[in-house]
Design a protein around this motif. Sequence first.
Motif, PDB file in Angstrom:
ATOM      1  N   THR A 113      46.210  15.719  -6.326  1.00  0.00           N
ATOM      2  CA  THR A 113      45.096  16.383  -6.621  1.00  0.00           C
ATOM      3  C   THR A 113      45.173  17.880  -6.727  1.00  0.00           C
ATOM      4  O   THR A 113      44.324  18.601  -5.896  1.00  0.00           O
ATOM      5  CB  THR A 113      43.904  15.782  -5.369  1.00  0.00           C
ATOM      6  OG1 THR A 113      44.582  15.811  -4.275  1.00  0.00           O
ATOM      7  CG2 THR A 113      43.582  14.247  -5.734  1.00  0.00           C
ATOM      8  N   THR A 124      44.253  21.145   5.588  1.00  0.00           N
ATOM      9  CA  THR A 124      45.221  20.403   4.791  1.00  0.00           C
ATOM     10  C   THR A 124      45.961  19.504   6.057  1.00  0.00           C
ATOM     11  O   THR A 124      47.106  19.710   6.025  1.00  0.00           O
ATOM     12  CB  THR A 124      46.146  21.284   4.266  1.00  0.00           C
ATOM     13  OG1 THR A 124      46.632  22.344   5.091  1.00  0.00           O
ATOM     14  CG2 THR A 124      45.368  21.787   2.974  1.00  0.00           C
ATOM     15  N   PRO A 125      45.536  18.316   6.340  1.00  0.00           N
ATOM     16  CA  PRO A 125      44.090  17.743   6.557  1.00  0.00           C
ATOM     17  C   PRO A 125      43.376  18.283   7.903  1.00  0.00           C
ATOM     18  O   PRO A 125      44.173  19.133   8.384  1.00  0.00           O
ATOM     19  CB  PRO A 125      44.240  16.482   6.526  1.00  0.00           C
ATOM     20  CG  PRO A 125      45.642  16.321   7.323  1.00  0.00           C
ATOM     21  CD  PRO A 125      46.263  17.531   7.125  1.00  0.00           C
ATOM     22  N   VAL A 133      39.749  15.108   5.228  1.00  0.00           N
ATOM     23  CA  VAL A 133      40.104  16.413   4.773  1.00  0.00           C
ATOM     24  C   VAL A 133      39.057  17.149   4.209  1.00  0.00           C
ATOM     25  O   VAL A 133      37.896  16.514   3.878  1.00  0.00           O
ATOM     26  CB  VAL A 133      41.013  16.046   3.372  1.00  0.00           C
ATOM     27  CG1 VAL A 133      42.430  15.469   3.889  1.00  0.00           C
ATOM     28  CG2 VAL A 133      40.605  15.245   2.277  1.00  0.00           C
ATOM     29  N   SER A 134      39.066  18.316   4.273  1.00  0.00           N
ATOM     30  CA  SER A 134      37.864  19.268   3.633  1.00  0.00           C
ATOM     31  C   SER A 134      38.406  19.834   2.353  1.00  0.00           C
ATOM     32  O   SER A 134      39.279  20.702   2.418  1.00  0.00           O
ATOM     33  CB  SER A 134      37.288  20.261   4.720  1.00  0.00           C
ATOM     34  OG  SER A 134      36.496  21.201   4.166  1.00  0.00           O
ATOM     35  N   VAL A 135      37.425  19.639   1.248  1.00  0.00           N
ATOM     36  CA  VAL A 135      37.912  20.239  -0.089  1.00  0.00           C
ATOM     37  C   VAL A 135      36.703  20.992  -0.513  1.00  0.00           C
ATOM     38  O   VAL A 135      35.581  20.794  -0.349  1.00  0.00           O
ATOM     39  CB  VAL A 135      38.325  19.127  -0.765  1.00  0.00           C
ATOM     40  CG1 VAL A 135      39.168  19.456  -2.047  1.00  0.00           C
ATOM     41  CG2 VAL A 135      39.322  18.108  -0.129  1.00  0.00           C
ATOM     42  N   PHE A 180      42.345  22.544  -0.975  1.00  0.00           N
ATOM     43  CA  PHE A 180      42.004  22.091   0.535  1.00  0.00           C
ATOM     44  C   PHE A 180      41.748  23.117   1.404  1.00  0.00           C
ATOM     45  O   PHE A 180      42.632  24.127   1.697  1.00  0.00           O
ATOM     46  CB  PHE A 180      43.226  21.130   1.168  1.00  0.00           C
ATOM     47  CG  PHE A 180      43.629  19.927   0.369  1.00  0.00           C
ATOM     48  CD1 PHE A 180      43.011  18.658   0.861  1.00  0.00           C
ATOM     49  CD2 PHE A 180      43.884  19.506  -1.005  1.00  0.00           C
ATOM     50  CE1 PHE A 180      43.053  17.362   0.261  1.00  0.00           C
ATOM     51  CE2 PHE A 180      44.276  18.588  -1.483  1.00  0.00           C
ATOM     52  CZ  PHE A 180      43.736  17.423  -0.904  1.00  0.00           C
ATOM     53  N   ARG A 224      40.804  32.004  -3.674  1.00  0.00           N
ATOM     54  CA  ARG A 224      40.792  30.463  -3.275  1.00  0.00           C
ATOM     55  C   ARG A 224      42.185  30.116  -2.936  1.00  0.00           C
ATOM     56  O   ARG A 224      42.522  29.053  -1.940  1.00  0.00           O
ATOM     57  CB  ARG A 224      40.553  29.504  -4.557  1.00  0.00           C
ATOM     58  CG  ARG A 224      38.915  29.753  -4.898  1.00  0.00           C
ATOM     59  CD  ARG A 224      38.300  28.453  -5.592  1.00  0.00           C
ATOM     60  NE  ARG A 224      39.292  28.557  -6.987  1.00  0.00           N
ATOM     61  CZ  ARG A 224      38.888  28.939  -8.227  1.00  0.00           C
ATOM     62  NH1 ARG A 224      37.876  30.131  -8.186  1.00  0.00           N
ATOM     63  NH2 ARG A 224      39.490  28.949  -9.398  1.00  0.00           N
ATOM     64  N   TYR A 247      42.226  20.430  -6.682  1.00  0.00           N
ATOM     65  CA  TYR A 247      41.339  20.693  -5.714  1.00  0.00           C
ATOM     66  C   TYR A 247      42.099  21.464  -4.356  1.00  0.00           C
ATOM     67  O   TYR A 247      42.614  20.942  -3.658  1.00  0.00           O
ATOM     68  CB  TYR A 247      40.932  19.397  -5.239  1.00  0.00           C
ATOM     69  CG  TYR A 247      40.130  18.503  -6.339  1.00  0.00           C
ATOM     70  CD1 TYR A 247      38.808  18.677  -6.743  1.00  0.00           C
ATOM     71  CD2 TYR A 247      40.966  17.558  -7.056  1.00  0.00           C
ATOM     72  CE1 TYR A 247      38.395  18.235  -7.831  1.00  0.00           C
ATOM     73  CE2 TYR A 247      40.407  16.838  -8.033  1.00  0.00           C
ATOM     74  CZ  TYR A 247      39.068  17.185  -8.454  1.00  0.00           C
ATOM     75  OH  TYR A 247      38.488  16.384  -9.349  1.00  0.00           O
ATOM     76  N   GLY A 298      43.553  28.555   0.526  1.00  0.00           N
ATOM     77  CA  GLY A 298      44.367  27.497   0.900  1.00  0.00           C
ATOM     78  C   GLY A 298      45.494  27.614   1.696  1.00  0.00           C
ATOM     79  O   GLY A 298      45.954  26.779   2.476  1.00  0.00           O
ATOM     80  N   TYR A 310      48.277  15.360  -1.902  1.00  0.00           N
ATOM     81  CA  TYR A 310      49.045  16.657  -2.169  1.00  0.00           C
ATOM     82  C   TYR A 310      49.458  16.691  -3.800  1.00  0.00           C
ATOM     83  O   TYR A 310      49.487  17.471  -4.281  1.00  0.00           O
ATOM     84  CB  TYR A 310      50.000  16.945  -1.283  1.00  0.00           C
ATOM     85  CG  TYR A 310      49.305  17.290   0.031  1.00  0.00           C
ATOM     86  CD1 TYR A 310      49.101  18.614   0.237  1.00  0.00           C
ATOM     87  CD2 TYR A 310      49.240  16.384   1.129  1.00  0.00           C
ATOM     88  CE1 TYR A 310      48.232  19.046   1.340  1.00  0.00           C
ATOM     89  CE2 TYR A 310      48.559  16.843   2.243  1.00  0.00           C
ATOM     90  CZ  TYR A 310      48.322  18.166   2.456  1.00  0.00           C
ATOM     91  OH  TYR A 310      47.532  18.572   3.501  1.00  0.00           O
TER      92      TYR A 310
END
Length: 360
Positions: free
Chosen positions: A283, A291-292, A302-304, A288, A18, A286, A22, A280
Motif C-alpha cells: 500500500t 506508522t502505525p 493505522v492512520s492514513v 501513513f 505529503r 497511501y 510521512g 508497507y
Amino acid sequence: MNIIEVNNQGYTLDSTDRKIIGLLAGDSRLSYARIGSALNLTRNSIKTRVKRMISIGIIQEYIVDINFALLDHNVYYIITKQEEKRTNKNNNKDSSHARRKRIIEYLERLGDILAEIEVLGEISIFRIATRATSIINREIVGKGHSDVTLLLDTNLVEKVVLANTAKGFQYKVHKKQQQRPLLTHTDLQILRCLVLNPQIGIIDMANLVSISTRTANRILNKLKDNGVVRFSIICNPSLMKGFVVFGLLIYVNDNNEGEKREQEKDKNNFNSYKVLERLYRETTEYPFLRTPIISHDNIIIVSVFGNDVFAIDSMFKRILSFEEVKKAELYVFTRIKYHKESIVKEIDFILNSKSQSGMP
C-alpha cells in the motif's frame, strides 16, 4: 509547548508536503537535512515547508508515543456509542458536552487516557493504560481477550478491546526476538523529558537529568530500539484539504487460528508483523500519517490519508483479503488529541514507586 496555534489559510498539500509528513510521522526527530537528503531537497526548502505547515496548523503537535504495554500496563481501546439524536439542537449540544465529560471522568478513574480520537458520526475512540491492580483489569481480563464487549455504562460504550502485549511500535522491531525492557530510574526521567518536549536536544536532556550527553544519547537509542518510544506528529484532519484522514482498526488472527501450520521455531513470524509488512509493501500509494499508531499482537491501528472515498474503499478491501486479518473496521478521523498530562502523571507514579521500593 508543542501544540501549534492555527492560522487557517487556503493551503493545499502537494506531493512533497505529503512525503515530509510521512517521514515526520515515522520519526519526528528527523533533522531537516536528513529529510532533505531523502527527498533530494535542500535543508532550507524542507524547513520552509515544515514551518508553513506548522503555522497553518496542518502539523498540529509533535508527540512521543510510549508503549505502556511494555511497562506492565494493559492497554484498552474503548469505542463510544453514537449519541441518540434529540429534537432540540441546544439540548443536543449541552447533552454532548455533558456526555463526553461523563465518559472522561469515568475513564480517568479506571486508568490513564493516552489518546482520544474523534471520528465521523460523533463517536470517540479512547486508548487508556491501566495498572495490573486496577478494577478494570480484574473485570475484563478474566473474561477472555477475544470478545471483550463490556465496560462502564452500555449507553455510553459500544465496545472495549483489550490489546495483547505490544512488541514495539515499528514493524522492524518485530523481526527480532524481544524481551520486556527493564527501565531504570534514569530511563524514566528521560521518558518524562521527551513527553514534555519531544524535540528536546541531547544536551538539554542530559542537563535536566544530570547525566552525560553520551549516556543520554545511549538511553534514547535504547528506548527507540526496544520499541518503548516512538516519535511522531499529530496532523489536523480538518485542515488537510483535498484528503480524507481515516483510521483502520485491524484485528489480527492469533497464531494458532486458521489452518494448521508448523510450530514456529522463533517469534519472528507474528501475524501482526506479517500484516504490517504487507501494509508497507503493498500500500505504498497511501501515505501513513502515523506508522502505525500502535501495533500489538492482536491489534493494529493505522492512520492514513487518501484522495477520496474510493481510494479508502480499495485499501480497506485489500487489507480484508489478508489471510492474517480476522476483521477490520474503518473510521474517518475528525480530531486527534494526545493526553500528555496523563502520560506524565503515570511516569511520575512509576518513578515514585521505584524510589519507594529502592529499585534503581
